[in-house]
Enzyme design. Structure first.
Site, mmCIF file in Angstrom:
data_model
loop_
_atom_site.group_PDB
_atom_site.id
_atom_site.type_symbol
_atom_site.label_atom_id
_atom_site.label_comp_id
_atom_site.label_asym_id
_atom_site.label_seq_id
_atom_site.Cartn_x
_atom_site.Cartn_y
_atom_site.Cartn_z
ATOM 1 N N SER A 279 0.822 -1.202 0.000
ATOM 2 C CA SER A 279 0.000 0.000 0.000
ATOM 3 C C SER A 279 0.857 1.253 0.000
ATOM 4 C CB SER A 279 -0.914 0.013 1.235
ATOM 5 O OG SER A 279 -1.582 1.240 1.365
ATOM 6 N N TYR B 246 -1.305 0.040 10.292
ATOM 7 C CA TYR B 246 -1.427 -0.407 8.902
ATOM 8 C C TYR B 246 -0.243 0.042 8.054
ATOM 9 C CZ TYR B 246 -3.492 -1.000 4.234
ATOM 10 O OH TYR B 246 -3.735 -1.362 2.935
ATOM 11 N N LYS C 266 2.445 -2.396 6.146
ATOM 12 C CA LYS C 266 2.633 -2.414 4.697
ATOM 13 C C LYS C 266 4.059 -2.026 4.312
ATOM 14 C CE LYS C 266 -1.350 -3.833 3.166
ATOM 15 N NZ LYS C 266 -1.466 -5.173 2.527
#
Length: 256
Positions: free
Chosen positions: A146, A159, A163
């Protein structure tokens, strides 16, 4: 013909999170190029629907229910693929995610779960599939990372860090598994999927589009096309790389 290098005739692909969104898009793109697909995700109805669409493109498909957080279920996906097809050529580690939350409200458990969901599962499934790929002459792994792993954004401590780790893992495994198994990642920007659209009013979507150089949100097909390139012989001299498919964003376009 140079376009023949994008063909995947009779190759076998495992796609996690294949029930919807980017996973489904990758499964269908691979099938259109001739690959047989193992559709893995938690919801049987969704992956069977994807598998049926794959079969409609003239190739074989198997739907294997799988929660990637359960190692035994990862092992079952690999075993089921070997039993059905006798080989594995492509793996797409797509399943992942974690909701945004302020760092001071992110518990230890949530932080570690985000890492396990986005990084550890991809590592484990790669470790399970690489020996099978090598027995068949090689293969390609595509990790869905991401833009959150490189763009600073409040609320994405869990998150974004996970990633970023997945992107770095990609580079490490690309070097270690070369030359017979290639490992690459896609750093995905804001894509119009069922995971994002329910949270967007018309005004919020317009704000995101204005903050994106290409002037729109991504579509599933934008990511599936890059996954197809990385999975196919067209990218035979590419490994350990993180491809940014994000509409040109260099700063976050999240208006939250």
């Amino acid at each position: 013909m140079i376009l023949d290098r994008f063909r995947l005739d009779d190759k076998v692909a495992i796609v996690t999170g294949a029930g919807r969104g980017i996973g489904r898009g990758c499964a269908l793109a691979f099938a259109e190029m001739g690959a047989h697909v193992v559709c893995a995700a938690r919801t049987p109805e969704q992956i069977e629907q994807t598998a049926e669409q794959v079969r409609g493109l003239g190739v074989r498909a198997v739907a294997v229910p799988c929660d990637v957080m359960d190692t035994a279920q990862l092992e079952n996906v690999v075993a089921a693929t070997e039993k059905e097809f006798g080989r594995i050529d492509i793996l797409v580690n797509n399943a992942g995610g974690s909701p945004p939350k302020p760092a001071l409200e992110t518990s230890e458990r949530m932080f570690e779960r985000a890492f396990h969901f986005n990084v550890t599962t991809a590592f484990l499934l790669s470790r399970l599939t690489v020996p099978v790929m090598r027995r068949g002459g090689g293969g390609s792994i595509v990790n869905i990372s991401s833009a959150a792993g490189r763009l600073v954004q409040s609320g994405f401590a869990a998150y974004g860090t996970a990633k970023a780790a997945l992107s770095f893992l990609t580079k490490n495994l690309g070097a270690e598994f070369a030359p017979d198994v290639r490992v690459n990642a896609i750093a995905v920007g804001s894509v119009a999927t069922a995971s994002l659209l329910p949270y967007l009013s018309a005004d919020l979507r317009s704000a995101m589009e204005r903050a994106t150089p290409m002037g729109r949100l991504g579509e599933v097909e934008d990511i599936a096309l890059m996954a197809l390139y990385l999975a196919s012989p067209a990218s035979s001299w590419v490994t350990g790389k993180v491809m940014e498919v994000d509409g040109g964003t260099e700063t976050t376009n999240w208006p939250f």
